[in-house]
Design a protein around this motif. Sequence first.
Motif, PDB file in Angstrom:
ATOM      1  N   TYR A 335      15.852 -23.743  -3.963  1.00 12.50           N
ATOM      2  CA  TYR A 335      14.831 -22.605  -4.969  1.00 12.50           C
ATOM      3  C   TYR A 335      13.554 -22.271  -3.433  1.00 12.50           C
ATOM      4  CZ  TYR A 335      16.947 -25.406  -8.256  1.00 12.50           C
ATOM      5  OH  TYR A 335      17.854 -25.001  -9.674  1.00 12.50           O
ATOM      6  N   LEU A 338      14.920 -19.498  -3.240  1.00 10.11           N
ATOM      7  CA  LEU A 338      15.140 -18.424  -4.317  1.00 10.11           C
ATOM      8  C   LEU A 338      14.059 -17.755  -4.328  1.00 10.11           C
ATOM      9  CD1 LEU A 338      16.564 -17.395  -6.329  1.00 10.11           C
ATOM     10  CD2 LEU A 338      16.293 -19.822  -7.477  1.00 10.11           C
ATOM     11  N   GLY A 339      12.321 -18.669  -4.012  1.00  8.20           N
ATOM     12  CA  GLY A 339      11.858 -18.537  -4.364  1.00  8.20           C
ATOM     13  C   GLY A 339      11.491 -17.442  -3.354  1.00  8.20           C
ATOM     14  N   LEU A 342      12.278 -14.017  -3.778  1.00 10.02           N
ATOM     15  CA  LEU A 342      12.097 -12.776  -5.233  1.00 10.02           C
ATOM     16  C   LEU A 342      10.404 -12.641  -4.868  1.00 10.02           C
ATOM     17  CD1 LEU A 342      13.253 -15.066  -8.320  1.00 10.02           C
ATOM     18  CD2 LEU A 342      13.849 -12.787  -7.575  1.00 10.02           C
ATOM     19  N   PHE A 345      11.090  -9.260  -3.161  1.00 10.14           N
ATOM     20  CA  PHE A 345      11.310  -8.276  -3.888  1.00 10.14           C
ATOM     21  C   PHE A 345      10.236  -7.678  -4.632  1.00 10.14           C
ATOM     22  CE2 PHE A 345      12.292  -6.926  -8.201  1.00 10.14           C
ATOM     23  CZ  PHE A 345      12.602  -5.291  -7.321  1.00 10.14           C
ATOM     24  N   VAL A 346       8.828  -8.396  -5.197  1.00 13.27           N
ATOM     25  CA  VAL A 346       7.852  -7.804  -5.350  1.00 13.27           C
ATOM     26  C   VAL A 346       6.720  -7.631  -4.466  1.00 13.27           C
ATOM     27  CG1 VAL A 346       5.389  -8.957  -7.097  1.00 13.27           C
ATOM     28  CG2 VAL A 346       7.866  -9.851  -7.603  1.00 13.27           C
ATOM     29  N   GLY A 373       6.388 -14.218   0.844  1.00 14.57           N
ATOM     30  CA  GLY A 373       7.729 -14.110   0.523  1.00 14.57           C
ATOM     31  C   GLY A 373       8.657 -14.304   1.745  1.00 14.57           C
ATOM     32  N   SER A 471      14.462  -3.662  -0.718  1.00 14.18           N
ATOM     33  CA  SER A 471      14.341  -4.495  -1.903  1.00 14.18           C
ATOM     34  C   SER A 471      15.857  -4.706  -2.610  1.00 14.18           C
ATOM     35  CB  SER A 471      13.539  -3.717  -3.321  1.00 14.18           C
ATOM     36  OG  SER A 471      12.152  -3.300  -2.283  1.00 14.18           O
ATOM     37  N   VAL A 475      17.590  -8.854  -3.335  1.00 14.66           N
ATOM     38  CA  VAL A 475      17.892  -9.173  -4.763  1.00 14.66           C
ATOM     39  C   VAL A 475      19.482  -9.824  -4.340  1.00 14.66           C
ATOM     40  CG1 VAL A 475      19.245  -8.781  -6.953  1.00 14.66           C
ATOM     41  CG2 VAL A 475      16.873  -7.955  -6.071  1.00 14.66           C
ATOM     42  N   ILE A 478      19.594 -13.856  -3.180  1.00 13.60           N
ATOM     43  CA  ILE A 478      19.705 -14.159  -4.595  1.00 13.60           C
ATOM     44  C   ILE A 478      21.545 -15.195  -4.122  1.00 13.60           C
ATOM     45  CG2 ILE A 478      19.882 -15.216  -6.597  1.00 13.60           C
ATOM     46  CD1 ILE A 478      17.726 -12.693  -6.968  1.00 13.60           C
TER      47      ILE A 478
END
Length: 492
Positions: A335, A338-339, A342, A345-346, A373, A471, A475, A478
């Motif tokens: 996690y 994973l976090g 993400l 990406f943002v 990130g 970007s 993703v 993941i």
Amino acid sequence: MTNETKIPRSDIIVALVVVFGAMAPLLSSTMINIAINELVRSFHTNVTTVQWTVTGYLLATGVAVPFSSWLLDRFDGKQVFIAGEILFGLGSIFAAISPTISLLIISRLVQGFAGGLIMPLLTNLIIRSTSPDVMGQMMAIVGLPMIIGPLLGPVIGGVIIRFVSWQWIFWINVPIVAISTWLILWQMPKYPALNKTAKMDFVGILLLILSSSSLIYAIVKVAHSGNFANKISLMYTAAGFVLLTFYLIWAWFKKEHAVLPLTLFHFQSFNGSWVGLFIAGTVLNGAMLLLPLYFQNVRNLSVIMAALALLPQGVGMLVSRSLTGRLTDSIGAKYVVLGSVLITFVGTIPFYWFDTNTSYWWIVIVLFIRGIGAGGILMPLMVDAYTGMDQSQVPAATIGTRIIQNIGSAFGSAFITTVVTSYSKAQFKTFEHQLRDGHFHVAPANMQHFVTAHLVNIRLEAFQTGFLVISLAAVVIILPTLLLTNKMKQKD
């Protein structure tokens, strides 16, 4: 809630010495990104050629990784560390005095090989002296140069280029190497040879080197031709996969004596780790190459302002560093990664829409988010690679993760450069044909302004396309993240 296990002072001292020893390689690898335009002008060449100073460095680092593990088997770890530092210092001197781009690339290969001897020591020596209970925290300390490099490297490089010359990007390594060598001699304990009879799998190493180099060269040739289906790229791609197949056959016969044993791929976390590390090369190194060029070529900032523009990302990485280590120890890598991807990406996708008029304050906010990130991707992936393994398997796993990380970094840099360059060339040819065929109805007096504005827009769109690819790569990480450790599930 249990108290956090404290790290012994002696372990912290060793970790800090190792961290300082890695500063020269990592600062050098990030400072050169800000110097690409200057090198293009100085050597009268193009970005694709100069980009080999980055790609070649990363490839040479990957080549040296298995030699680092073998040297640790045969010799004292302290001596290996000192040898790596001295070799890096010599490579820096040769780079500083290089009269041609070819000699600079060769000098960077020497630097990269030395860096490949040094960087695995960050994990190998720490694993040999640290309790598993604090491994995440220790890896956060060891990961400090990976944070400081992107934070300070471009700024230092920008100041050097503005007030001195690009040669001092390499001269500055010499005193750093001298201080590091003194600290190793003074503060680092001896790490006795693990296995003086250990043999090097030279055939396996050669097959991995040739395979990875062929695939990366194929990508770079795409940038030269502007066509993904050119004959040379297809030939080298095929050769790369054939050589990789030969390695798999060789490793199957060599069993545990292969440089990268196939038995490592029986571990779920190792598989998730190496796939994630490879893709992270595009997400992290691809962006590290693209962002300085974006600020200089699209936003028209000076080299110093471009370097300062990268600071928010470095600050974000610094903010997330210690938290990432604690969370990895507590809840596992799954996690955390994973976090992190993400958030990355943002913090990257807005660049697909940013143009020359976008407020810099928006860019500051987005880069800071991206830094938070990006700072949480590599360390958990590297830690989780060893989950469930015996101590005897750790050196081979270290070789595997380092090789894959460096190949992924080289591939990511080459791939993003190729995407941007190929897009620019394709759009330019289309525009040239349309202009010649009279597709545009522009008054002769306005034609020069029209052409200039259109070319500026093509350059902007090329960079936007590069950021879109980065970007999407974030993703994709993941998927391998699903194979990583989930300690929250274990607690339940």
